[in-house]
Design an enzyme around this catalytic site. Structure first.
Site: not given
Ligand code: 5GP
Ligand code: ZN
Length: 138
Positions: A32-33, A88, A95, A101, A103
């Site tokens: 994760d970034i 999520n 989300q 996706h 985690h």
């Molecule tokens: P969500 O909040 O949708 O469950 O999780 C999205 C996740 O994707 C977040 O933890 C966010 O940091 C990660 N993320 C978003 N954009 C990028 C990206 O361009 N590269 C990577 N490696 N992670 C990303």
């Protein structure tokens, strides 16, 4: 099927770089970034679907095995005390990227990761349970 306007589809296609830790025909797993903890990884299906309701069954059927394989490798390297595996669905659920996706979040005793809720009141469980059972059974 991938979506030209989706950031995770672009990562799957290699158009945006990622720190990849595992890949097979159906999934790419990257770090994760903005990690919640050291080693926080995200499993991306190589198919666009916004959430659990849109992702085809074949991916849902396979994803937990990928999660376990990656979690096992992460556990060895990171020596973590626990691992949260979660995903999520919908903005209200946290989300932010609308390509399904999952985690994998390594946990360390005393870390600052927040995955939790305040235990509530179950007084209406019988009523809501009946309604949900009926909805599931159709
Ligand atoms: P969500 O909040 O949708 O469950 O999780 C999205 C996740 O994707 C977040 O933890 C966010 O940091 C990660 N993320 C978003 N954009 C990028 C990206 O361009 N590269 C990577 N490696 N992670 C990303
Ligand atoms: Zn996508």
């Amino acid at each position: 099927m991938l979506d030209d306007n989706c950031i995770f589809c672009k990562i799957v296609k290699g158009e945006i770089p990622s720190e990849k830790i595992y890949e097979d025909d159906d999934f790419l797993v990257m770090l994760d970034i903005a990690p919640a903890s050291k080693g926080h990884a995200v499993i991306l299906p190589k198919c666009h679907g916004a959430d659990i309701f849109e992702l085809p069954d074949e991916y849902l059927e396979k994803i937990l095995k990928v999660a376990r394989k990656c979690a096992a490798g992460m556990k060895k390297v990171l020596n973590c005390d626990g691992i949260n595996i979660l995903q999520n669905n919908g903005e209200a659920a946290g989300q932010t990227v609308f390509h399904y996706h999952m985690h994998i979040i390594p946990r360390f005793k005393g870390d600052n990761v927040n995955v939790g809720w305040v235990p509530g009141d179950s007084a209406d469980n019988a009523e809501i349970g009946k309604k949900i059972r009926e909805a599931i059974e159709g």
